[in-house]
Design a protein around this motif. Structure first.
Motif, PDB file in Angstrom:
ATOM      1  N   ALA A 103     -34.083  -0.706  12.852  1.00  0.00           N
ATOM      2  CA  ALA A 103     -32.688  -1.546  12.707  1.00  0.00           C
ATOM      3  C   ALA A 103     -33.314  -2.631  11.526  1.00  0.00           C
ATOM      4  N   LEU A 104     -34.304  -3.261  11.763  1.00  0.00           N
ATOM      5  CA  LEU A 104     -35.038  -4.087  10.766  1.00  0.00           C
ATOM      6  C   LEU A 104     -35.022  -3.372   9.403  1.00  0.00           C
ATOM      7  N   ALA A 105     -35.506  -2.413   9.253  1.00  0.00           N
ATOM      8  CA  ALA A 105     -35.541  -1.744   8.035  1.00  0.00           C
ATOM      9  C   ALA A 105     -34.243  -1.575   7.362  1.00  0.00           C
ATOM     10  N   THR A 106     -33.188  -1.155   8.196  1.00  0.00           N
ATOM     11  CA  THR A 106     -31.883  -0.897   7.654  1.00  0.00           C
ATOM     12  C   THR A 106     -31.362  -2.097   7.174  1.00  0.00           C
ATOM     13  N   VAL A 107     -31.267  -3.037   7.798  1.00  0.00           N
ATOM     14  CA  VAL A 107     -30.711  -4.574   7.691  1.00  0.00           C
ATOM     15  C   VAL A 107     -31.288  -4.798   6.307  1.00  0.00           C
ATOM     16  N   THR A 108     -32.991  -4.778   6.207  1.00  0.00           N
ATOM     17  CA  THR A 108     -33.473  -5.391   5.068  1.00  0.00           C
ATOM     18  C   THR A 108     -32.885  -4.466   3.915  1.00  0.00           C
ATOM     19  N   VAL A 151     -40.377  -9.318   9.231  1.00  0.00           N
ATOM     20  CA  VAL A 151     -41.229  -8.287   9.034  1.00  0.00           C
ATOM     21  C   VAL A 151     -42.706  -8.747   9.020  1.00  0.00           C
ATOM     22  N   GLN A 152     -43.144  -9.932   8.639  1.00  0.00           N
ATOM     23  CA  GLN A 152     -44.409 -10.236   8.559  1.00  0.00           C
ATOM     24  C   GLN A 152     -44.696 -10.513   9.993  1.00  0.00           C
ATOM     25  N   ASP A 153     -43.763 -11.279  10.722  1.00  0.00           N
ATOM     26  CA  ASP A 153     -44.033 -11.646  12.233  1.00  0.00           C
ATOM     27  C   ASP A 153     -44.403 -10.299  12.905  1.00  0.00           C
ATOM     28  N   SER A 154     -43.608  -9.391  12.619  1.00  0.00           N
ATOM     29  CA  SER A 154     -43.831  -8.024  13.532  1.00  0.00           C
ATOM     30  C   SER A 154     -44.787  -7.347  13.126  1.00  0.00           C
ATOM     31  N   ILE A 155     -45.499  -7.372  12.005  1.00  0.00           N
ATOM     32  CA  ILE A 155     -46.675  -6.809  11.688  1.00  0.00           C
ATOM     33  C   ILE A 155     -47.948  -7.786  11.680  1.00  0.00           C
ATOM     34  N   GLY A 156     -47.580  -8.764  12.189  1.00  0.00           N
ATOM     35  CA  GLY A 156     -48.857  -9.680  12.561  1.00  0.00           C
ATOM     36  C   GLY A 156     -49.208 -10.384  11.368  1.00  0.00           C
ATOM     37  N   VAL A 157     -48.619 -10.433  10.259  1.00  0.00           N
ATOM     38  CA  VAL A 157     -49.176 -11.197   9.206  1.00  0.00           C
ATOM     39  C   VAL A 157     -48.588 -12.502   9.275  1.00  0.00           C
ATOM     40  N   LEU A 195     -45.331  -2.476   4.234  1.00  0.00           N
ATOM     41  CA  LEU A 195     -44.046  -2.405   4.691  1.00  0.00           C
ATOM     42  C   LEU A 195     -44.084  -0.877   5.020  1.00  0.00           C
ATOM     43  N   ARG A 196     -44.992  -0.403   4.683  1.00  0.00           N
ATOM     44  CA  ARG A 196     -44.942   1.313   4.919  1.00  0.00           C
ATOM     45  C   ARG A 196     -44.499   1.572   6.039  1.00  0.00           C
ATOM     46  N   GLY A 197     -43.583   2.624   6.073  1.00  0.00           N
ATOM     47  CA  GLY A 197     -43.310   3.346   7.447  1.00  0.00           C
ATOM     48  C   GLY A 197     -42.491   2.412   8.496  1.00  0.00           C
ATOM     49  N   LEU A 198     -41.999   1.242   7.946  1.00  0.00           N
ATOM     50  CA  LEU A 198     -41.347   0.308   8.620  1.00  0.00           C
ATOM     51  C   LEU A 198     -39.982   0.865   9.402  1.00  0.00           C
ATOM     52  N   ALA A 199     -39.540   1.874   8.405  1.00  0.00           N
ATOM     53  CA  ALA A 199     -38.252   2.717   9.103  1.00  0.00           C
ATOM     54  C   ALA A 199     -38.407   3.258  10.091  1.00  0.00           C
ATOM     55  N   VAL A 250     -26.825 -17.336   0.413  1.00  0.00           N
ATOM     56  CA  VAL A 250     -26.934 -16.879   1.746  1.00  0.00           C
ATOM     57  C   VAL A 250     -27.771 -15.649   1.761  1.00  0.00           C
ATOM     58  N   ILE A 251     -27.411 -14.773   0.610  1.00  0.00           N
ATOM     59  CA  ILE A 251     -28.337 -13.423   0.503  1.00  0.00           C
ATOM     60  C   ILE A 251     -29.834 -13.938   0.563  1.00  0.00           C
ATOM     61  N   VAL A 252     -30.478 -14.820  -0.364  1.00  0.00           N
ATOM     62  CA  VAL A 252     -31.748 -15.066  -0.587  1.00  0.00           C
ATOM     63  C   VAL A 252     -32.352 -15.613   0.721  1.00  0.00           C
ATOM     64  N   VAL A 253     -31.692 -16.671   1.459  1.00  0.00           N
ATOM     65  CA  VAL A 253     -32.142 -17.156   2.687  1.00  0.00           C
ATOM     66  C   VAL A 253     -32.399 -15.961   3.717  1.00  0.00           C
ATOM     67  N   GLY A 254     -31.320 -15.129   3.771  1.00  0.00           N
ATOM     68  CA  GLY A 254     -30.973 -13.993   4.865  1.00  0.00           C
ATOM     69  C   GLY A 254     -32.517 -13.168   4.588  1.00  0.00           C
ATOM     70  N   THR A 255     -32.745 -12.643   3.044  1.00  0.00           N
ATOM     71  CA  THR A 255     -33.569 -11.747   2.727  1.00  0.00           C
ATOM     72  C   THR A 255     -34.919 -12.447   3.107  1.00  0.00           C
ATOM     73  N   PHE A 256     -35.239 -13.458   2.611  1.00  0.00           N
ATOM     74  CA  PHE A 256     -36.745 -14.144   2.989  1.00  0.00           C
ATOM     75  C   PHE A 256     -36.848 -14.412   4.649  1.00  0.00           C
ATOM     76  N   GLY A 257     -35.510 -14.401   5.217  1.00  0.00           N
ATOM     77  CA  GLY A 257     -35.487 -14.583   6.882  1.00  0.00           C
ATOM     78  C   GLY A 257     -36.203 -13.345   7.348  1.00  0.00           C
ATOM     79  N   LEU A 258     -35.530 -11.979   6.945  1.00  0.00           N
ATOM     80  CA  LEU A 258     -36.142 -10.755   7.331  1.00  0.00           C
ATOM     81  C   LEU A 258     -37.693 -10.550   6.780  1.00  0.00           C
ATOM     82  N   VAL A 259     -37.967 -11.005   5.727  1.00  0.00           N
ATOM     83  CA  VAL A 259     -39.253 -10.988   5.308  1.00  0.00           C
ATOM     84  C   VAL A 259     -40.359 -11.630   6.207  1.00  0.00           C
ATOM     85  N   SER A 260     -39.704 -12.920   6.762  1.00  0.00           N
ATOM     86  CA  SER A 260     -40.595 -13.381   7.691  1.00  0.00           C
ATOM     87  C   SER A 260     -40.650 -12.790   9.067  1.00  0.00           C
TER      88      SER A 260
END
Lengths: 101, 623, 508, 514
Positions: D390-395, D365-371, D381-385, D353-363
């Motif tokens: 919210a995204l940074a804290t959950v990640t 993050v990538q989606d929100s920074i256009g990658v 990832l710099r400065g995501l916080a 569950v953690i791994v799928v969740g973590t990679f979901g977050l990475v997706s």
């Protein structure tokens, strides 16, 4: 005179070793792929010879499963190799190494 | 008897009021308030004395509250009223009142005027607590309190780097001594189960000799730190950086005598530790001699007086060491009078020559400052031990007991007495007689006598110095101090059987030696103000003791600290930690190289792993 | 829900609520107000616990014991005795002050959130008597402090925060294995799988096992206290952390280590504690002197106070392993005292940093001339930390030294030198910062009312606890003597009788 | 019914197939076929919403069946089916639940992002369902060959998914590497089966176990060889060191949502099979294979943590972190007791569950920074916080959960493994395990540090691949479902982190009857 079953096993083992060696040393992707198939067939030979020695049909049945799986692998493997081939003319395993570090 | 509470309370009130409203009270008012507080304490001391006159029998203890207790240790805040403590609070508050009065004039115009009196009142409070505390930790509170006040007062003019480091040095050297106090207290608690003085009554102590010796020597280390005895006296010289009233009050009259008081208070234990007493006596007389020799060659007026104080303290320790507690206390009281007087006198000289302290730039001041000159001469004569001044009787009593203990000690004491008379004479002649040398210091116009608020204390102290001897005349029936302190010291007080003739002989030699010293100083310094033959370099630098301490401890200490911080902690201890992290990162780096990206190298490694496994399996199968 | 549960729940819930407070950006100081309110409620709660605490009753009070994870035998088991009570009060007080001291930050939400979570974790660690729960809270304290240092710190705070986290985590990794092994041994002996401390106390451990477990437990606490040579994270972390965080780090979390040693090391492995006392005492004494010497060589005020904290924690460990009631009470009292004056020191350093932007002593100087009141306050706190009688530093130090002197004489004799050493580096630093006249006359504003009010409660406590520590000591002493009796009464380890050092004499 | 009668007349004897046993596989396979059918019949317009709904239903059904089996398994005797080739007991049921959980999360998170790089085609979901079926087959496989088939179904589907974005060079390379290495290890695995078959005369686990219990082989070289080869096959699949070399490259090359799914599903299937094989078939040989497993475990934990310290690419770091986790799970296998197995299962579900969740977050993050789903370096990832607190804290929470932060299932998972290892008195192994966790914390914190430090620099244009006709709806809608998936995983991780008892009870019932 009948050839003792273990000889078959030795041949199969040699074949398997050959296949493995092929995958390790040959640079051309297609040849690597073929050596992979060679290894699978070596396993088939082992299964059959054991089945004969143990006088149990189970081994022979297993061969069919292996064949099916090998076929599926071929399909997917060639698909990937062709996709790679489309980008670059000659394809050797060492070119494909941008993912590293 | 309960008035002892007020003796302590007044300076505390003074301190608190000045602390909060001092800035608003401003220049003279703060000073007067401070003096008033200490005077109130002096009055209550007198009340206590009067109340006590009747029954000197057993000591009275005023218990206020339980300070802290854990396990077997119970410490309460309680004050003890007995002969010794009454004597001490009388002369401490008395001298303090005079010096407060003097300071009002001396510190006029100083921007931090009110702060000076804050510290002075706190000092008096700590001193009074020290001398009346009934438990060792409470005494330690007073002990370190006076140390802290002396630190703040020495570095009062903190702008001057020398003053700041002098204050720090004083506090640290005192602290070295204080470790002795702590360890002594622990030993007392361990062996007697209590830290209260009421438990330390003579005779009821079942201490083995070497424990007693250990306790005494540890407390003597503390006394040496506080009363500037040989190993730890260098701080007193630098303490002269502080304002002169501070030197007078703290570094002449009161704080430095705390060590002597402590030893007197522990007399029951001293009685059990004869080897320790001998050590004290020897250190005392050695300090006296060393300081006296050094005093002969100083050019700074305050340095001369400081060395003289160290020397006189040596005498007091000699008295303690030889079991003559009454004589030591008597010398302490009389010394407080004339030493305070000399300091204040020097202060008024410095004040009028607006800050000049080098005696070579003074001279012929008797024409301009008659009162100061007369009082200084009286003080000189009493410190020298010229009869009938107080010095003669008090120093005489100490020397007499020293002779009783061992003639060798007496001889050293007499030689130092000669030196005392000589160097004080040198001071008086060079400063007040001879040719005037203060032109460029006072820019042409003549020095003026100090204002009356400063001269009054001089006169009072001079009177006290002169008639001080009456306190404890060697004639039977007139030994008021002796009888007053008898219940306190009881059997601990050593009584050396001496024939009356011997006593008179000793007194005679004292007088002769004193007069000889006066004569020698007149011959040497009557006219001239410089005489290199008599002012040797080695004495001027205080036998290079301070220089040695500085190099041995201060410099190497800083170097060691520097190395400890930069090298040991950063490289070695921290290095180990970052080293481990570094190795981990190194392996991480290697990992990246293994990840070459080549499929065939991955296969090779996999097969390698397989071979290792198969090898292992074979060994297992073969077994 | 007993008092102790509320003590943990209030800040925890506060921490969870903070991110969702509907407050617009410019009125974000309301969040700080919210954090402050929570910490004040916490202080009131702690006070109530203090009042209700019955200092004569032996054993733990305010106990709540409810099942948490049955399959591992873990229960939510909270209880408080003298030590816990005193440390709860300290934590609650320092948190209120830390909340006040919080300013100059853009992102209040995260700041207050992490601080409240840290308070909940600290309260949890102090009150939980179940080893699992203790470990979980002990670990939980790392996360908020990591974020506080990394995000709101100054200078190379990122690296310092990681070093702090990994170093402490490695220590607690050993603690976890130690706890699980102890529980397993107990289970295999009594067939009762439990993590509760009282139950685990009577496990029969063979000499070597008890030694290994003792070392595993002490490793984690030694890093946290810190004890020499595990201290190298503390100067970096204390220097890099923002002031409210360092008040917590130095004031409260350092006590987690020493509290852990008393609560778990001594209660669970008394005979090993006795036989290894000489080692711990030696480390403590080295810590005292080494900390002082390095502090003297230090150029930066922040790091100087960190090393002085190492030296003072050395005293506390000394008192613990002296195994005399005086020493133990002294060290517990000193935990509180150290918390108070170190917090005050760091608050004052924060004020200096605000005005001059640096804590490097070479660049500071002549502050007394420009800010005499500030200098006086600083002097008071310096004197408290140096152990001037009449201020709170002295009482604890005195009791520790007396206690150590009775049982382990020569350690006390060497440790007393620490009293001198602390005077040396503190006053030398004071002189360099306040007395030395500064070449460039850069301004240094006098202490403001708001700042004075911030430090006032601590100054009052410094004087009050110095003159009248009886109320605290009355509550500490019974627990301290109980712990000491427990250690001394424990018979030698089951198999190989590790010989007691000859120095341990019967306690008076 | 006619068909059944006709069949019964035929001379061949059909094996009695109890559909109850194979229900999970059937449901998944049925779902996959249905999606294909629907997409084939519906013509040009693709209906991604419908495909996803069908997939979700299939996943939930599979979960339901597994839950029912778990409930049933409570009392049932050894329940073999399909002529002893498939076992359905508590163990396989629990594995089925884990598979269902992964599917549920992956279906919610994945497709939204895959759409951006490979259009709306149903293939992705079909492959996912098929590979899930492969995993359940492995979990239920009572016969080595069945396990092999399950392994191949899973692997081949994954090869294709890894290469799903065939246009991107990195993805192609990852697929190729995964294929060649996977093929090689499957061949070796197969050879192992053959040798075991030769040594014991059967490939059925129960029969092998019985055979080995009866007669002690004089020279069991062949058997042990076979064992070693099997271990290599499993070792490769769970990416245990030294067979892990493929995972960093493939994790980076593959699209992020595929990586997340693969990291979870491959391990669940492989570990389920590994435990069953070694618990039933080779229980007797525990003395021989245990040292190998503990060797692999320690290597994986230690080097998994060490190699990640110097990595700059986020997905590579997470690859090494899952190698470290694999080491921990191997420790559970090594412990071997019944309690250890249930703890291992607990670790598996927590990890999955953690791994799928973590990679979901990475997706996300990538989606929100256009990658788009490519490799994502820490600097991005710099400065995501600052930009997305919210995204940074959950990640941060999920990453810390992987590190073993208290009050998360991550901590309890590691804790349960330590308990199992201590119960077999292997204290020093436990110490090494926890120290490796301490090393691992260092790189987890580097991820968190990257997010919370520094200002958000403008993202240098990652050459966004030409997306074949990707719908350009606003990112928020595309991420909505992903956010649901991630929150589910967060709630699971923290929820069962604080009150783990229900999950532990569930795992405790999952013992192997075999």
């Amino acid at each position: 005179m009948t050839i003792p079953g273990s000889w078959y096993l030795v041949v199969a083992a040699l074949l398997f070793g050959l296949g493995a060696f092929g995958v390790l040393t040959r640079r051309n992707v297609i040849v690597m792929f073929m050596s992979l198939e060679l290894m699978l067939n070596a396993v088939n030979l082992t299964f059959v010879s054991y089945a004969r020695m143990l006088n149990d049909v189970g081994g022979q049945v297993d061969v069919f499963f292996v064949l099916v799986v090998a076929a599926a692998e071929v399909v997917v493997g060639l698909g990937i190799i062709v996709a790679i081939f489309r980008q670059r003319a000659t394809v050797t395993a060492d070119d494909i190494s941008s993912l590293k570090g | 008897m309960g008035a002892v509470g007020f003796v302590v309370l007044f300076p505390l009130l003074g301190f608190l009021v000045l602390l909060t409203f001092g800035r608003r009270l401003g220049d003279p008012v703060a000073g007067w308030l401070g003096t008033l507080a200490v005077f109130g304490s002096f009055v209550s001391a007198i009340v206590v004395w009067l109340a006590r006159l009747g029954n000197e029998g057993h000591p009275y203890v005023l218990r206020l509250f339980d300070w802290f207790s854990a396990g077997g240790l119970h410490v309460n805040v309680s004050f003890r009223v007995d002969g010794l403590s009454v004597a001490m609070i009388l002369f401490v508050t008395g001298v303090a009142t005079l010096i407060h009065l003097y300071s009002i004039g001396y510190m006029k115009g100083d921007p931090l005027y009110h702060q000076f009196f804050v510290y002075l009142n706190l000092f008096v409070f700590s001193m009074v607590v020290l001398v009346t505390a009934n438990t060792l930790p409470l005494a330690f509170l007073g002990w370190e309190g006076v140390g802290a006040c002396s630190y703040w007062l020495i570095s009062f003019w903190f702008e001057r780097p020398t003053a700041a480091s002098a204050g720090k040095k004083a506090f640290i050297v005192n602290r070295i001594g204080d470790t002795g106090f702590l360890l002594g207290t622990f030993l007392v608690f361990e062996h007697l189960g209590s830290v209260s003085f009421s438990r330390l009554t003579a005779g009821s102590l079942n201490l083995s000799p070497d424990t007693a010796t250990a306790i005494v020597l540890l407390f003597f280390l503390a006394a040496a730190g506080k009363s500037a005895q040989l190993p730890l006296f260098t701080w007193l010289l630098d303490a002269m950086e502080g304002p002169t009233p501070v030197s007078a009050l703290i570094h002449a009259a009161t704080m430095v005598t705390a060590g002597v008081y402590l030893m007197a208070r522990l007399s029951p234990i001293l009685a059990l530790a004869h080897t320790a007493d001998l050590v004290i006596a020897i250190v005392g007389v050695a300090t006296a001699f060393v300081a006296a020799m050094a005093a002969t060659a100083q050019t700074d007026i305050k340095k001369i007086v400081a060395y003289s104080t160290v020397s006189q303290l040596g005498y007091m320790m000699l008295g303690i060491g030889t079991g003559a507690y009454t004589a030591a206390i008597f010398l302490m009281i009389t010394h407080a009078f004339y030493k305070a007087l000399i300091f204040l006198g020097s202060g008024s000289v410095i004040h009028s020559l607006n800050g000049e302290q080098n005696i070579r730039r003074m001279g012929a001041l008797k024409k301009y400052m008659p009162i100061t000159t007369v009082t200084m001469i009286l003080a000189w004569l009493s410190i020298a031990g010229v009869p009938p001044f107080s010095g003669f009787f008090s120093k005489g009593a100490v020397l007499e007991n020293a002779f009783g203990d061992s003639p060798l000690l007496w001889a050293a004491g007499v030689i130092t007495a000669l030196l005392t008379a000589y160097y004080m004479g040198r001071l008086v002649y060079v400063v007040f007689y001879g040719t005037p040398r203060f032109e460029e210091v006072t820019h042409g116009h003549d020095p003026h006598e100090s204002p009356s608020v400063m001269t009054i204390p001089l006169i009072v102290l001079a009177a006290a110095a002169v008639i001080g001897g009456l306190l404890n005349l060697p004639v039977s029936g007139f030994g008021f101090l002796g009888s007053w302190l008898a219940p306190v010291f009881g059997t601990a007080q050593a009584a050396y059987p001496m024939s009356a003739g011997l006593k008179d002989g000793l007194m005679a030699t004292d007088a002769v030696v004193a007069l000889l010293g006066v004569f020698l100083s007149w011959r040497a310094w009557g006219g001239v103000s410089e005489n290199p033959a008599l002012e040797r370099k080695i004495f001027f630098n205080g036998w290079y003791i301070d220089a040695f301490y500085d190099r041995a401890f201060a410099r190497t200490g800083t170097a060691v600290a520097e190395v400890a911080d930069t090298v040991v902690d950063r490289q070695i201890v921290d290095g180990a930690v970052t080293g481990v992290a570094g190795v981990a990162r190194l392996v991480g780096g290697a990992g990246r190289k293994v990840q070459s990206g080549l499929v065939r190298s991955y296969l090779l490694i996999m097969v390698g792993g397989l071979i290792v496994m198969l090898g292992y399996v074979l060994t297992v199968a073969a077994r | 829900m007993g008092y102790l549960d509320w003590l943990i729940a209030v800040p925890a819930v506060g921490a969870l609520v903070v991110p969702f407070i509907p407050v617009s950006e410019e009125r974000r100081s309301l969040i700080r107000g919210f954090g402050l309110a929570i910490s004040l409620v916490e202080l009131v709660l702690a006070a109530v616990v203090g009042v209700q605490f019955n200092s004569h009753a032996s054993g733990y009070q305010f106990v709540t014991d409810v099942h948490w994870i049955q399959s591992f035998g873990v229960s939510w088991f909270l209880g408080a005795d003298g030590i816990t009570l005193v440390l709860i009060l300290l934590t609650a007080l320092l948190f209120v002050i830390a909340m006040f001291a919080m300013k100059g930050v853009k992102d209040f939400r995260a700041y207050v959130g992490w601080m409240l979570l840290l308070e909940a974790a600290c309260m949890g660690s102090f009150t939980s008597l179940d080893l699992f729960a203790f470990f979980v809270f002990f670990e939980l304290t790392l996360i908020p402090s990591y974020f506080l240092i990394a995000d709101f710190g100054m200078g190379a705070s990122g690296k310092a925060a990681v070093k702090f986290f990994v170093y402490t985590f490695a220590g607690s990794a050993l603690l976890l294995v130690g706890i699980v092994s102890l529980v397993f041994i107990h289970d295999s002996e009594t067939h009762r799988l439990t993590f509760s401390l009282p139950a685990l106390m009577d496990t029969h451990l063979s000499g070597t096992t008890q030694l290994l477990l003792f070392l595993a437990f002490t490793a984690a606490f030694a890093v946290k206290t810190p004890i020499f040579p595990f201290h190298t994270w503390s100067p970096d972390a204390y220097r890099a952390a923002p002031i409210p965080a360092v008040v917590m780090l130095a004031g409260v979390m350092a006590k987690l280590g020493s509290y852990g040693i008393i609560r778990f090391d001594l209660e669970l492995f008394p005979s090993t504690a006795r036989s290894l006392a000489w080692l711990m005492l030696t480390l403590a004494v080295i810590g005292i002197l080494y900390g002082a010497v390095v502090a003297a060589g230090e150029r930066d005020l922040g790091r100087l106070v960190a090393y002085s904290s190492l030296s003072h924690m050395g005293f506390i460990v000394l008192g613990i392993f002296a195994f005399s009631t005086e020493g133990m009470s002294g060290s517990i009292l000193q935990m509180v005292n150290h918390g108070i004056y170190t917090a005050a020191l760091f608050l004052l350093l924060g004020m200096i940093y605000e005005r001059r932007g640096t804590l490097d002593m070479a660049k500071l100087g002549g502050l007394q001339k420009r800010a005499p009141i500030f200098a006086a306050v600083f002097m008071l706190v310096v004197m408290a930390s140096v152990g001037l009688p009449g201020l709170n530093g002295f009482i604890g130090e005195f009791l520790i030294l007396v206690g150590t002197f009775i049982t382990h004489r020569w350690w006390a004799v060497v440790a007393v030198a620490g009293v001198v050493a602390s005077a040396v580096y503190m006053l030398w630093a004071y002189q360099r910062v306040f007395h030395r006249s500064q070449a460039d006359a850069s301004p240094f504003g006098e202490i403001k009312l708001k700042e004075a009010l911030l430090v006032a409660p601590l100054l009052a406590l410094i004087v009050l606890l110095g003159l009248y520590p009886a109320p605290l000591l009355a509550r500490i002493d019974p627990t301290a003597s109980a712990v000491v009796q427990h250690v001394l009464a424990a018979k030698g380890p089951v198999s190989d009788g590790a010989s007691l050092p000859a120095v341990v004499k019967g306690v008076k | 019914m006619i068909f059944a009668n006709v069949l019964s007349q035929l001379p061949i004897a059909l094996p009695a197939i109890s559909y109850k046993a194979v229900a999970p596989e059937l449901v998944l396979f049925g779902g996959a076929l249905l999606i294909l059918l629907v997409s084939a019949t519906v013509g040009k317009r693709e209906l991604p919403g419908l495909y996803r709904a069908i997939a979700l239903v299939a996943a939930l059904a599979e979960g339901g069946f597994s839950g029912y089996q778990l409930y049933l398994a409570q009392g049932a005797k050894a329940s073999l089916a399909v002529a002893g080739a498939i076992a359905y007991d508590g163990f396989s049921a629990f594995a089925g639940i884990v598979v269902a959980a992964i599917l549920l999360l992956a279906i919610l998170i994945g497709p939204g992002f895959i759409k951006r790089i490979a259009g709306d085609g149903p293939e992705f979901l079909v492959l996912m369902l098929i590979s899930a079926m492969g995993a359940t087959v492995m979990a239920q496989g009572e016969d080595l060959i069945v396990i092999f088939i399950g392994l191949e179904i899973l692997s081949i589907a994954l090869y294709v998914m890894v290469g799903y974005r065939i246009g991107d060079g990195l993805a192609r390379e990852a697929a190729f590497k995964y294929f060649i290495l996977g093929g090689f290890s499957s061949a070796i695995f197969l050879y192992g089966i053959a040798l075991v078959y030769g040594a014991t005369g059967t490939t059925n686990l129960a029969k092998i176990g019985a055979f080995l219990a009866l007669n002690v082989l004089t020279h069991d070289g062949v058997l042990l060889f076979g064992l070693a080869l099997l271990l290599l096959g499993f070792g490769f699949k769970v990416s245990a060191v030294p067979f892990h070399l493929w995972s960093p490259d493939v994790y980076q090359g593959a699209p992020t949502s595929v990586t997340g799914y693969m990291a979870a599903m491959a391990k669940v299937g492989a570990f389920a099979a590994l435990i069953r094989v070694f618990d039933i078939a080779f229980a007797g040989q525990i003395v021989q294979w245990r040292p190998i497993v503990v060797g692999l475990a320690i290597l994986s934990m230690v080097f998994g943590a060490l190699f990640a310290l110097r990595q700059r690419e986020l997905k590579k770091i997470l690859a090494y972190s899952s190698i470290n986790h694999a080491g921990f799970i191997l420790l559970g296998v090594y412990a071997g007791t019944a309690a250890a197995i249930s703890n291992t299962l607990f670790y598996l579900i927590a990890y999955a569950v953690i791994v799928v969740g973590t990679f979901g977050l990475v997706s996300i993050v990538q989606d929100s920074i256009g990658v788009s789903e490519g490799s994502c370096s820490l600097d991005q990832l710099r400065g995501l916080a600052r930009s997305r607190p919210a995204l940074a804290t959950v990640t941060a929470i999920m990453v810390l959960a992987q590190a073993g932060a208290p009050f998360t299932t991550g901590f309890l998972a590691k804790f349960s493994i330590i308990v199992s290892v201590v119960e077999i008195r292997e204290y020093w192994v436990a110490v090494v395990a926890m120290l490796s966790a301490a090393i691992a914390v260092a790189f987890y914190l580097r991820i968190v540090l990257a997010m919370f430090r520094g200002e958000p620099e403008e993202v240098e244009g990652e050459r966004v691949l030409a997306i074949q006709g990707a719908a350009t709806e606003a990112p928020a809608r595309r991420q909505a479902l992903a956010w649901i998936g991630v929150s589910l995983s967060l709630v699971f991780t923290v929820g069962f982190g604080i009150f783990p008892q229900p999950l532990l009870d569930l795992a405790a019932r999952a013992h192997i009857v075999g």
